[in-house]
Write a protein that holds these residues in place. Structure first.
Motif, PDB file in Angstrom:
ATOM      1  N   SER A  62       0.841  -1.193   0.000  1.00 28.08           N
ATOM      2  CA  SER A  62       0.000   0.000   0.000  1.00 28.08           C
ATOM      3  C   SER A  62       0.879   1.247   0.000  1.00 28.08           C
ATOM      4  CB  SER A  62      -0.899  -0.012   1.222  1.00 28.08           C
ATOM      5  OG  SER A  62      -0.100   0.039   2.390  1.00 28.08           O
ATOM      6  N   ASP A  63       0.302   2.382  -0.399  1.00 28.47           N
ATOM      7  CA  ASP A  63       1.076   3.611  -0.550  1.00 28.47           C
ATOM      8  C   ASP A  63       1.632   4.090   0.777  1.00 28.47           C
ATOM      9  OD1 ASP A  63      -1.069   4.907  -3.115  1.00 28.47           O
ATOM     10  OD2 ASP A  63       0.877   3.908  -3.232  1.00 28.47           O
ATOM     11  N   ASP A  64       0.768   4.144   1.798  1.00 30.87           N
ATOM     12  CA  ASP A  64       1.183   4.768   3.063  1.00 30.87           C
ATOM     13  C   ASP A  64       1.639   3.758   4.080  1.00 30.87           C
ATOM     14  OD1 ASP A  64      -1.815   6.699   2.736  1.00 30.87           O
ATOM     15  OD2 ASP A  64       0.172   6.986   1.834  1.00 30.87           O
ATOM     16  N   GLY A  65       1.684   2.484   3.704  1.00 35.11           N
ATOM     17  CA  GLY A  65       2.102   1.494   4.678  1.00 35.11           C
ATOM     18  C   GLY A  65       1.041   1.191   5.716  1.00 35.11           C
ATOM     19  N   ASP A  66      -0.223   1.585   5.437  1.00 35.57           N
ATOM     20  CA  ASP A  66      -1.259   1.330   6.437  1.00 35.57           C
ATOM     21  C   ASP A  66      -2.148   0.164   6.048  1.00 35.57           C
ATOM     22  OD1 ASP A  66      -3.359   4.097   5.292  1.00 35.57           O
ATOM     23  OD2 ASP A  66      -2.425   2.405   4.274  1.00 35.57           O
ATOM     24  N   GLY A  67      -1.936  -0.415   4.871  1.00 39.10           N
ATOM     25  CA  GLY A  67      -2.720  -1.587   4.494  1.00 39.10           C
ATOM     26  C   GLY A  67      -3.894  -1.292   3.604  1.00 39.10           C
ATOM     27  N   HIS A  68      -4.212  -0.001   3.385  1.00 41.19           N
ATOM     28  CA  HIS A  68      -5.337   0.293   2.484  1.00 41.19           C
ATOM     29  C   HIS A  68      -4.780   0.467   1.083  1.00 41.19           C
ATOM     30  CE1 HIS A  68      -7.292   0.695   6.215  1.00 41.19           C
ATOM     31  NE2 HIS A  68      -6.766   1.866   6.515  1.00 41.19           N
ATOM     32  N   MET A  69      -5.366  -0.254   0.120  1.00 47.43           N
ATOM     33  CA  MET A  69      -4.740  -0.316  -1.207  1.00 47.43           C
ATOM     34  C   MET A  69      -5.600   0.278  -2.293  1.00 47.43           C
ATOM     35  SD  MET A  69      -3.349  -4.178  -0.730  1.00 47.43           S
ATOM     36  CE  MET A  69      -2.569  -4.345  -2.251  1.00 47.43           C
TER      37      MET A  69
END
Lengths: 170, 706
Positions: A62-69
């Motif tokens: 994911s972009d921010d490393g938070d798991g939302h893709m």
């Protein structure tokens, strides 16, 4: 293959959480291409739900490393995990997945996390630390107490099982 | 004074000649005492060089310069005209637009074709389902099965389109020749199911077997050369099989990674043991358990010192186990030989007096041996007490030896029968000449006696036949394949399905827990199944020269196997509790396949080269050896100079020289590969030393700083 992957994406978006999906994901992407699917949906996909590393996988891609893709992240993930991806690419992403604290090195703590997830906590602390020691012994080429990307690649590219296990079929 | 403006694209010759003319017409200027001030027109004219005296060198230099500028000018013109269209102006515009559109369409076509090719790969969803439930090792069997299906499909297309189809379309039909007709004696029962199941009767006298084909050099209006095609397709099938197996092996060589089995033991366990394909909670459970067990065992091995057990007892037990294994192998070989002999006796007797068992005895014996002996080997392996991985390897080697031994005993028995038939041929030939003499006498009589009678005609079914050993060989292989298939399916139905039903439904009313206790569900036996697949393929390779229908039968078999075994695995099997793969890479099974390919084409080639074809059946009847068809083709169809050249090429001296060169090349390549491996190891050692040095240096620097 790209068509089937994006089809899978749409299918899963409109899957379980009916109240979430229609408001969240429009059918036409051109106006808002940055729609993100939350981690919960990704983690409940049949291909990933039994994988102990699914959270790390989602975070890495994911972009921010938070798991939302977003769709691009989704495509990247499946393309790296597919059969056609070259070994070096897979080794690179495997390194990022197993690097839990994102410091570009797999240190002893990362290894402990990996082993605990693999055995679901059934090994005693002593056994876990023995295993981590052995791994560092074997693979740490520059003897700095942690695995750099080169050490990891050097070790993993020789493994005959790597390609067949680090693979998700869609 | 005329001002000259030089045009870039014009050639300098013209401008320089113009200069010279102008200079001559100029009026001389008045000399003045004022310092020479450069005037504008002088400056403009300054760039023009003074015409120097014309000697060879300057003229040549000027020519060269002129040519160079011409070339540059032409290139510039070409570039502009080509790319004018890209700017959207000029005459190239429409052509450029057209080219761009075609390029885009071509790229799209290529991508669609790739998608189509990916979609054409069959059974992808089935394999995915199996992978997610059983992991990648069980799925590897099905991937292997699919690959074999592809290879067999090519073999089938070759034999069908180049042998069976032309004969069916353009050859003489059934009943026109003696070799194409069921003999009068067998006619009554020719269409019975029992006879057809044995591939006798109508099935024998059809395009399915070697004996049906006629030996005429060309058939049909296209002059299709059938005997040549038969021979070449046989050789091509073998060649193609070798090529495809070797290619698969070389593709996998990179995966093996040099075979350092123990340097990265724990690292590989940590990073490569989770199977990302798993998508089923029960399998995931099993996988977690097996990984934990694996780690615990590795830790114990790491910690424990080698306990010296009673080494003599262990050695004695292992010797005993091997002795039993040899006994079993010898016993099974003898059983097969005896069964083949008995089947020869049965063949002499009247088929109606034989029961089902007698008729199928040999095939049943071979299949049953293949089923029960591996369990015996497992039992003997209990005595040996090896590590499970080593025990698995021994088991595979023994099963391989068993199946190979069975196959070769079968072939020896067949060779026996073939020799018998060849002996028989001589007798039959004598009989036929006698019969022909009688017929000629009868014909002459009918001519001289009754001129108004019906013309003398002998029905093909009444002509006495010669024995046909090739068809017999083909029939034996086809029967063996069919009985093998049936045995496998029956074993799966009874051994897996009925057992699973029993365990599932009788568990409610049984004393102990059937599911976790004794019978429980079967695990999928990967190695056994792969070996069975490999040996069946070996039989196909052996038999397809004598029965062109064999690849087609095998295609059907593999197709139904795929569906049937997929269903059986998902329905009746459970994932393995401990995962031990026979080898780390796929090359182990491919290596066995290559060995079987080699061992099964050897008998075929021997038969082609050294046995005389039957005089009364098949496309090579009448020749002394089967490969003479090539010589015949060279004589008739190629110009004579080519035949001369080829005859020179097959001169033994040349052939020996070529073989020597090939041997030397192999030796050289081998030596190079070894040298490179050694250099590799050297570099690795250097890297390790360097790393150690760096570490020492870092320590020293850290100490110095502190």
């Amino acid at each position: 293959a790209a068509g089937s992957i994006s089809g899978l994406y749409v299918l899963h978006k409109e899957g379980d959480h009916e109240d979430l999906a229609p408001q969240l994901i429009p059918l036409d992407y051109t106006s808002c291409p940055d729609v993100k699917v939350p981690y919960e949906l990704i983690g409940s996909m049949p291909e990933l739900k039994d994988n102990p590393f699914r959270q790390r996988i989602a975070q890495v891609f994911s972009d921010d490393g938070d798991g939302h893709m977003t769709l691009n992240n989704f495509l990247d993930m499946f393309s790296v995990m597919s059969e056609m991806a070259p070994r070096d690419l897979k080794a690179y992403y495997a390194f990022k997945i197993y690097d839990f604290n994102n410091d570009d090195y797999i240190c002893a703590w990362d290894l402990e996390q990996t082993v605990t997830k693999l055995t679901r906590g059934e090994l005693s602390a002593e056994e876990v630390s023995l295993v981590c020691e052995k791994v560092l012994d074997e693979a740490d080429g520059d003897h700095d107490g942690r695995l750099s990307l080169e050490d990891f690649q050097n070790m993993i590219l020789r493994a005959p099982d790597f390609l067949s296990t680090f693979h998700i079929r869609i | 004074v005329q001002i000259q403006v030089e045009e870039k694209e014009d050639d300098t010759e013209e401008s320089s000649s113009e200069e010279e003319e102008e200079e001559e017409d100029k009026l001389p200027r008045r000399e003045s005492l004022r310092p020479k001030r450069k005037r504008t027109r002088d400056v403009i004219n300054e760039d023009d060089p003074e015409p120097e005296p014309e000697d060879e060198e300057t003229r040549k230099a000027r020519e060269k310069e002129r040519r160079r500028r011409l070339k540059r000018g032409a290139e510039a013109k070409k570039f502009v005209s080509e790319n004018e269209g890209a700017l959207g102006k000029g005459k190239g515009k429409r052509w450029f637009a057209f080219k761009m559109m075609m390029k885009k369409k071509w790229v799209k076509f290529l991508r669609d074709f790739e998608n189509f090719k990916a979609a054409c790969v069959p059974w992808e969803n089935k394999i995915k389902a199996i992978e997610s439930q059983f992991g990648s090792s069980v799925a590897s069997y099905f991937l292997f099965l699919r690959w074999m299906y592809g290879v067999n499909m090519v073999l089938f297309i070759l034999t069908f389109s180049l042998i069976m189809l032309p004969e069916y379309l353009w050859g003489l039909p059934y009943g026109s020749l003696p070799r194409k007709t069921v003999p009068r004696a067998e006619e009554a029962s020719a269409a019975n199911f029992g006879v057809l199941y044995d591939f006798n009767g109508l099935a024998q006298y059809s395009v399915l077997f070697y004996g049906y084909y006629d030996n005429k050099r060309t058939i049909g209006w296209m002059n299709f050369r059938l005997p040549l095609s038969y021979f070449l397709v046989g050789i091509m099938c073998i060649g193609y099989s070798f090529l495809v197996v070797l290619r698969a092996m070389t593709k996998n060589i990179g995966d093996d990674g040099g075979g350092d089995d123990n340097t990265f033991n724990f690292s590989w366990k940590v990073f490569c043991s989770w199977d990302y394909l798993i998508g089923n909670p029960e399998t995931a459970d099993n996988k977690f358990n097996s990984i934990t067990m694996n780690f615990k065992e590795a830790i114990i091995e790491e910690r424990a010192a080698q306990v010296e057990e009673n080494i003599h007892l262990i050695r004695f037990l292992r010797f005993l186990a091997n002795f039993f294994v040899f006994l079993t192998l010898g016993g099974s070989g003898y059983l097969i030989f005896w069964a083949v002999k008995r089947s020869q006796e049965f063949a002499q007797q009247d088929p109606d007096t034989l029961g089902w068992w007698e008729k199928n005895e040999m095939n049943m014996v071979m299949s049953l041996l293949g089923m029960f002996c591996p369990t015996l080997f497992d039992l003997f392996a209990e005595l040996e007490d090896y590590h499970p991985l080593i025990a698995l390897k021994w088991l595979l080697v023994r099963i391989f030896a068993l199946l190979l031994g069975n196959l070769y005993v079968f072939i020896l028995a067949l060779m026996d029968e073939i020799n018998n038939k060849i002996e028989e041929e001589k007798l039959v030939k004598a009989n036929i000449t006698l019969w022909e003499a009688n017929m000629i006498k009868a014909y002459n009589d009918s001519l001289s006696g009754n001129s108004t009678g019906a013309p003398f005609f002998v029905h093909p079914a009444d002509v006495p036949r010669g024995p046909c050993w090739e068809t017999m060989v083909g029939q034996e292989f086809v029967r063996l394949t069919v009985s093998d298939v049936l045995t496998t399916y029956v074993t799966i139905l009874i051994g897996d399905f009925l057992r699973a039903c029993f365990v599932r439904f009788c568990n409610y009313c049984w004393c102990w827990d059937l599911e976790y206790g004794y019978p429980s569900y079967t695990e999928f036996d990967i190695s056994g199944n792969v070996l069975a697949l490999i040996f069946n393929q070996g039989m196909i390779w052996m038999g397809s020269f004598f029965a062109p229908s064999l690849p087609g039968i095998n295609i059907l078999r593999l197709h139904t196997s795929m569906y049937f075994q997929c269903w059986a695995v998902m329905c009746c099997n459970v994932p393995e509790a401990r995962v031990f793969k026979a080898s780390r890479s796929n090359n182990f099974y491919l290596g066995m396949l290559l060995l079987i390919l080699f061992l099964s084409t050897m008998p075929v080639l021997y038969m082609i080269v050294s046995l005389p074809p039957s005089f009364d059946c098949g496309p090579f009847s009448g020749k002394n050896r089967m490969f003479e068809v090539i010589g015949e083709t060279l004589e008739h169809d190629f110009p004579s100079w080519m035949a001369k050249i080829l005859r020179q090429l097959s001169n033994p001296g040349l052939v020996i020289a070529v073989v020597l060169v090939m041997a030397l090349t192999i030796y050289y390549l081998n030596a190079t590969a070894k040298g490179q491996k050694a250099a590799n190891l050297d570099l690795k050692k250097k890297m390790k030393l360097q790393a150690l040095e760096n570490k020492m240096r870092n320590k020293k620097m850290a100490a110095a700083r502190a």
